[in-house]
Scaffold this motif. Sequence first.
Motif, PDB file in Angstrom:
ATOM      1  N   TYR A 350      34.770  50.226  52.883  1.00 13.40           N
ATOM      2  CA  TYR A 350      35.013  50.567  51.484  1.00 13.40           C
ATOM      3  C   TYR A 350      33.852  50.070  50.639  1.00 13.40           C
ATOM      4  CZ  TYR A 350      39.702  50.937  53.460  1.00 13.40           C
ATOM      5  OH  TYR A 350      40.777  51.253  54.258  1.00 13.40           O
ATOM      6  N   GLU A 352      32.913  48.342  47.080  1.00 15.98           N
ATOM      7  CA  GLU A 352      33.453  47.579  45.951  1.00 15.98           C
ATOM      8  C   GLU A 352      32.522  47.751  44.764  1.00 15.98           C
ATOM      9  OE1 GLU A 352      35.099  43.091  44.906  1.00 15.98           O
ATOM     10  OE2 GLU A 352      34.267  43.560  46.885  1.00 15.98           O
ATOM     11  N   LYS A 353      32.996  48.393  43.743  1.00 16.66           N
ATOM     12  CA  LYS A 353      32.155  48.727  42.598  1.00 16.66           C
ATOM     13  C   LYS A 353      31.765  47.496  41.788  1.00 16.66           C
ATOM     14  CE  LYS A 353      34.126  53.367  42.167  1.00 16.66           C
ATOM     15  NZ  LYS A 353      34.822  54.345  41.281  1.00 16.66           N
ATOM     16  N   ARG A 354      32.596  46.466  41.823  1.00 14.69           N
ATOM     17  CA  ARG A 354      32.293  45.285  41.016  1.00 14.69           C
ATOM     18  C   ARG A 354      31.070  44.561  41.554  1.00 14.69           C
ATOM     19  NH1 ARG A 354      33.759  40.057  41.450  1.00 14.69           N
ATOM     20  NH2 ARG A 354      35.074  40.576  43.244  1.00 14.69           N
ATOM     21  N   THR A 359      32.373  46.711  52.055  1.00 15.09           N
ATOM     22  CA  THR A 359      33.216  45.702  52.681  1.00 15.09           C
ATOM     23  C   THR A 359      34.234  46.384  53.596  1.00 15.09           C
ATOM     24  OG1 THR A 359      34.826  43.955  52.239  1.00 15.09           O
ATOM     25  CG2 THR A 359      34.757  45.771  50.676  1.00 15.09           C
ATOM     26  N   GLN A 362      39.853  46.422  52.015  1.00 14.26           N
ATOM     27  CA  GLN A 362      40.120  47.323  50.909  1.00 14.26           C
ATOM     28  C   GLN A 362      40.172  46.536  49.603  1.00 14.26           C
ATOM     29  OE1 GLN A 362      43.753  49.534  51.353  1.00 14.26           O
ATOM     30  NE2 GLN A 362      43.011  51.254  50.138  1.00 14.26           N
ATOM     31  N   PRO A 363      39.282  46.824  48.630  1.00 17.39           N
ATOM     32  CA  PRO A 363      39.236  46.005  47.403  1.00 17.39           C
ATOM     33  C   PRO A 363      40.506  46.105  46.572  1.00 17.39           C
ATOM     34  CG  PRO A 363      37.810  47.930  47.214  1.00 17.39           C
ATOM     35  CD  PRO A 363      38.288  47.891  48.621  1.00 17.39           C
TER      36      PRO A 363
END
Length: 544
Positions: A350, A352-354, A359, A362-363
């Motif tokens: 996945y 992670e936009k932040r 990763t 799963q955020p």
Amino acid sequence: MDADLYDEFGNYVGPELDESDDEADDISVDSEEGEDDNEYSQTEPINAVEDEEMQVVLHEDKKYYPTASETYGPDVETIVQEEDTQLLTEPIIAPVKKKKFAHVESDLPRTTYETEFLADLMDNVDLVRNISLCGHLHHGKTTFVDALIEETHVDMQDKHEKGDLRYTDTLFTEQERGVSMKSMPVTLVLSTTRNKSYSCNIFDTPGHVNFSDEVTAAFRLSDGVVLFIDAAEGVMLGTERLIQHAIHERLAITVCINKIDRLILELKLPPTDAYYKLRHIIDEVNELITKHTGEETQSLISPLLGNVCFASSYYRFCFTLNSFASLYAERYGGSINSVEMARRLWGDIYFEKRTKKFTKKQPISGAPRSFVEFILEPLYKVFAQVVGDVDESLPVLCDSLGIYLTKEDRTINIRPLLRVVLTRFLGKMTGFAEMIVNMVKSPLENAPQKIEHIYTGPQDTELAQQMMKCDQDASLMLHTTKLYPTEDAASFHVFGRVMSGTLYAGQEVKILGENYSLSDEEDSRVGFVGRLWISEARSVSDLL
């Protein structure tokens, strides 16, 4: 004659006559005739057949001339033709008609490369790839070759707009039925994502089970196969048969999941479900390979290994993880490493936009996988914008993607417009070329394994060693598996693969049959090589 007894028209108008007088006259006449008959019957009878000269003969029964048998005798064979049986529109001596059974182009089509450049690539064995496109019936093999033809040939797009091109279906029966019946080779120059050109000898094989012998003939000359699978139908019975066949021939197997547009337009699957569908197809292929090879490995076919590509033959695009990651690298400059990004575009990974990092965890709940977010969702949006609102949303989409559309492009129908937008968005089919270059060995690298499998003679001889090294200066050895008829089916062209040595026009060669052996050379004869060609499906390029 009394004038009062008759009127002006000659009709009798006088008094009635006595009927007894008329009857008496009739009786007397009859009696006289009877007496004559009796007298005549007492005399000699008349001959029944009169003289031939006195007979009455009809016109159609008259005989004006003697018959042919009467003139020339019964031992001479004669042919008698009636007059005026030939129509005036037909010539007395009709010209010879040449029957055509296949589509043949008299002029060579223009290509994006020169023929001399193709011949130079063929001299370098490391820059040659021999592959066969195989798959179940109607899984898009011939249409995929059409996409490659349009990419490498000029002015082929105009022919496609008039109907399906089906360039490798040269026979008229193939065009009428819409089914490939013959394995047709075509030689193209394809470029990878690094703009390196390779000479690719591609076999378009039939998908119908009745023509499996054509697939065998193509496999014998190839070093690898590209297995086409319909994304909507999945693995079929013919797919398993071809996997088993490729394993038996010891060929490198790559997979092209074709017609992914059907998941969007026909099945209307959400992007996440489409990803599960694609992953299930790959898992099925791995299970079949494990079943027929007996090798239990974790992953034999995977997009991460580079031996899986995704395509839509109709809409003219094909990509791999690496080629799609290269689009992001070009879009955002050198800040993105396409190779590292491609490694993170498949599986349970996945974004992670932040933190702007990939990763395995799963955020947030419901977050899409990287393949869905970076590949499937952009494709879905392009399809939705073009199909949905062309007038308002399409210009905005094209501006954001850097796609330029002319006024003529904006007026065409939806399907051709989708083809134009997707082709300009995803670019050329460099992902397909890169897959076969990296996953299929060159003829030189694959020669030892190929000779060990197909050569029935002793492996420790000098001839076998020369073929394993692809020695151009050694004795000529040509492996032929196909005979292609000419346009009028009057003669054949031999198609084969040079295993060692060099082939020249006019060269004297020894043709060996299936039953030939060193101890028994009866099944062989000496012949001469005619002209040499490079096959281009509907046309051939002469080699000087």
